[in-house]
Design a protein around this motif. Sequence first.
Motif, short mmCIF file in Angstrom:
data_model
loop_
_atom_site.label_atom_id
_atom_site.label_comp_id
_atom_site.label_asym_id
_atom_site.label_seq_id
_atom_site.Cartn_x
_atom_site.Cartn_y
_atom_site.Cartn_z
N GLY A 21 0.80 -1.22 0.00
CA GLY A 21 0.00 0.00 0.00
C GLY A 21 0.83 1.27 0.00
N SER A 22 0.27 2.31 0.58
CA SER A 22 0.88 3.63 0.51
C SER A 22 2.21 3.71 1.22
CB SER A 22 -0.08 4.68 1.09
OG SER A 22 -1.28 4.72 0.35
N ALA A 23 2.50 2.77 2.11
CA ALA A 23 3.80 2.72 2.78
C ALA A 23 4.64 1.57 2.25
CB ALA A 23 3.61 2.59 4.29
N GLY A 24 4.06 0.37 2.17
CA GLY A 24 4.84 -0.81 1.83
C GLY A 24 5.48 -0.76 0.46
N GLY A 44 -3.78 -9.06 -2.63
CA GLY A 44 -4.55 -8.75 -3.83
C GLY A 44 -3.71 -8.86 -5.08
N ARG A 45 -4.33 -8.60 -6.20
CA ARG A 45 -3.63 -8.67 -7.48
C ARG A 45 -3.60 -7.29 -8.13
NH1 ARG A 45 -2.65 -13.85 -8.88
NH2 ARG A 45 -3.87 -15.49 -7.83
N GLN A 46 -2.79 -7.18 -9.15
CA GLN A 46 -2.75 -5.92 -9.87
C GLN A 46 -4.06 -5.71 -10.60
OE1 GLN A 46 0.47 -5.47 -12.67
NE2 GLN A 46 0.14 -3.28 -12.86
N LEU A 47 -4.65 -4.55 -10.41
CA LEU A 47 -5.93 -4.23 -11.03
C LEU A 47 -5.74 -3.20 -12.12
CD1 LEU A 47 -8.15 -3.93 -7.82
CD2 LEU A 47 -7.88 -5.91 -9.31
N PRO A 89 -18.03 0.46 8.92
CA PRO A 89 -17.13 -0.15 7.92
C PRO A 89 -15.70 0.31 8.10
CG PRO A 89 -18.44 1.60 6.93
CD PRO A 89 -18.99 1.40 8.31
N GLN A 90 -14.79 -0.61 7.93
CA GLN A 90 -13.36 -0.33 8.01
C GLN A 90 -12.65 -0.96 6.81
OE1 GLN A 90 -11.45 1.26 10.60
NE2 GLN A 90 -13.41 2.06 11.27
N SER A 91 -13.23 -0.82 5.64
CA SER A 91 -12.68 -1.47 4.46
C SER A 91 -11.31 -0.90 4.12
CB SER A 91 -13.63 -1.30 3.27
OG SER A 91 -13.83 0.07 2.99
N HIS A 92 -10.42 -1.77 3.63
CA HIS A 92 -9.11 -1.32 3.19
C HIS A 92 -8.71 -2.13 1.96
CE1 HIS A 92 -8.79 -4.34 6.34
NE2 HIS A 92 -7.57 -4.64 5.97
N GLY A 93 -7.81 -1.55 1.18
CA GLY A 93 -7.54 -2.07 -0.15
C GLY A 93 -6.95 -3.46 -0.19
N ARG A 94 -7.42 -4.25 -1.14
CA ARG A 94 -6.88 -5.58 -1.39
C ARG A 94 -6.51 -5.66 -2.87
NH1 ARG A 94 -9.72 -11.47 -0.07
NH2 ARG A 94 -7.78 -12.67 -0.05
N ALA A 95 -5.38 -5.05 -3.18
CA ALA A 95 -4.90 -4.97 -4.56
C ALA A 95 -3.46 -4.51 -4.51
CB ALA A 95 -5.74 -3.99 -5.37
N LEU A 96 -2.75 -4.70 -5.59
CA LEU A 96 -1.41 -4.16 -5.67
C LEU A 96 -1.51 -2.63 -5.60
CD1 LEU A 96 1.50 -5.18 -6.06
CD2 LEU A 96 1.26 -4.63 -8.49
N GLY A 97 -0.90 -2.06 -4.61
CA GLY A 97 -1.06 -0.64 -4.33
C GLY A 97 -1.90 -0.38 -3.09
N GLY A 98 -2.56 -1.43 -2.57
CA GLY A 98 -3.31 -1.31 -1.33
C GLY A 98 -4.35 -0.21 -1.36
N GLY A 99 -4.42 0.53 -0.26
CA GLY A 99 -5.41 1.59 -0.15
C GLY A 99 -5.25 2.70 -1.17
N SER A 100 -4.06 2.88 -1.72
CA SER A 100 -3.85 3.94 -2.71
C SER A 100 -4.59 3.67 -4.01
CB SER A 100 -2.36 4.13 -2.99
OG SER A 100 -1.83 3.05 -3.75
N VAL A 101 -5.11 2.45 -4.18
CA VAL A 101 -5.85 2.08 -5.39
C VAL A 101 -7.35 2.30 -5.23
CG1 VAL A 101 -6.35 0.16 -6.98
CG2 VAL A 101 -4.07 0.45 -6.06
#
Length: 390
Positions: A21-24, A44-47, A89-101
Motif C-alpha cells: 500500500g501507501s507505505a509498503g 490482492g492482485r494488480q488491477l 465499515p473499516q474497508s481497506h484495499g486488497r490490490a497491488l497498491g493497497g489503499g492507494s488504489v
Amino acid sequence: MKRRQRPDGLPSADYVVVGSGSAGAILARRLADTGASVTLIESGRQLRGPLVTVPGMCGAIHAVTTLQRRVTWPAHTIAQRHMNGRKLPQSHGRALGGGSVINGMAFVRGNRRNYDDWAADGATGWGFDDVLPSFRRLESFEDGPSELRGGTGPIAVERATGLAPVTESFMAALSATTGLAANDDYNGAQQFGVAALQQSTHAGRRVGTDRGYLHDAPLNLQVLSGVTATRVIVENGRAVAVELARSKDRRPVAPARATREVIISAGSLGSPRLLMLSGIGHAQHLREHGIDIVADLPVGDNLHDHLFVPMSYHARGGRRASPLAFATAMARESVRPRSTHLAHTPFEAVGFLDSGARTRTHIPDLQMFILPMGYPENQDYTWPLILHRH
C-alpha cells in the motif's frame, strides 16, 4: 542482481515486505533502489481498468457493495456503544497498491505542528523538518518544486478542476461564515483555509503506489501478488520468514525468507492481525484462539481512527448520481480523459478550521469536505443517494 535461489524455487531476499500500500510499496522500492534484494508480498492482485484508474469511480467502489468486495477487505468494527450499537465499515484495499488504489485520493500530508509535537514527545527524527525531504521526494506537484513542495517525485498531485456550482457555493459560504480565507496550497506554509482538493492524480487518472513505485520495478524487487501472509516465522527470537498461502484456496506455498529483515506494512488492521497470528500479542487472548505464544506484547491496543460524518442536503447545482448518469459519464471518461467530473475525486473541495471546541492549539481540528452528490451513510447502499437539483 542475481538472487539466491532456494531448492523450493522461491528466492530468499535481503528484505521481505508484507503489504504493497501507501507505505509498503514505497519502502520496498526505496530498499530495492539501494541495491538490496526485496520480496514484496500482496494478497490482492494488480488491477487495471476504469474501476481503479478513473478517479471518480472511487465513489462507486465505496457505494456499491459488489464492487467494494472485489477490491477491499470488507472489515467492520464491533458494535460501537456510543454510536447506537452500529458496526462501522473499516474497508481497506486488497490490490497491488493497497489503499492507494481504492481511496479518495485526497492529498493531505498533515499539519507541521503535529510532526513537531511527536518529536518533542520523544519521536526523534519525526519533526516536520526531518520528514519534509521525504514529502518533497514523494510528489510531483502541479505547481512545480519549491521549498515545501516536490516537483519530480513518482506521485503526481494536482488540484480538482471543473468544480460543480454547489461546490463553489460551499467554498464561498464556508469562508463567509467562518472567516477562513481561500488557501491556494494547504500543504504549503499554512493549512488553515478553504481550497479545491489536491489529489493524487495525473491527466485524469489515479496515481497510486502501484503506478508510482512498482510499474518500473528493478529486477531485484520481486512482487508476489495473489498470496496472503498468514504467519511470520520466528526462529531464536528473530523474524526470518513469512508463511504464505494462495489467496483463494488458502493453499500453503513456500515461505518467503529474509536474510536481513521482515517488514510488516499491512495497514492499521492487517499488521496487528498478522502479528497476532504469528504469536505476538496479548498472551491470554492468543491462548483463547489456540495460538502459540512467541511474545506477550500489547499488539492491537489503543487504535484510534478519525470520524467521518456524512450529511446529505438537497441543493442547487449538484451532480446527479443515478446509475444512468454515472454510466454515461464513465463511458465518456474512459474514451476521453478529463471530459467529465469523474476525472477527479468526488471530494471536490476542503476546508481546514478550528471548531472552537477546545483550547486553541493553532492546529485545525475540523476538516470539512464537499461532495456535490449524496454520500451513503454506512456504505451498505447499492448506489449513491441523489443530490437533487432544484
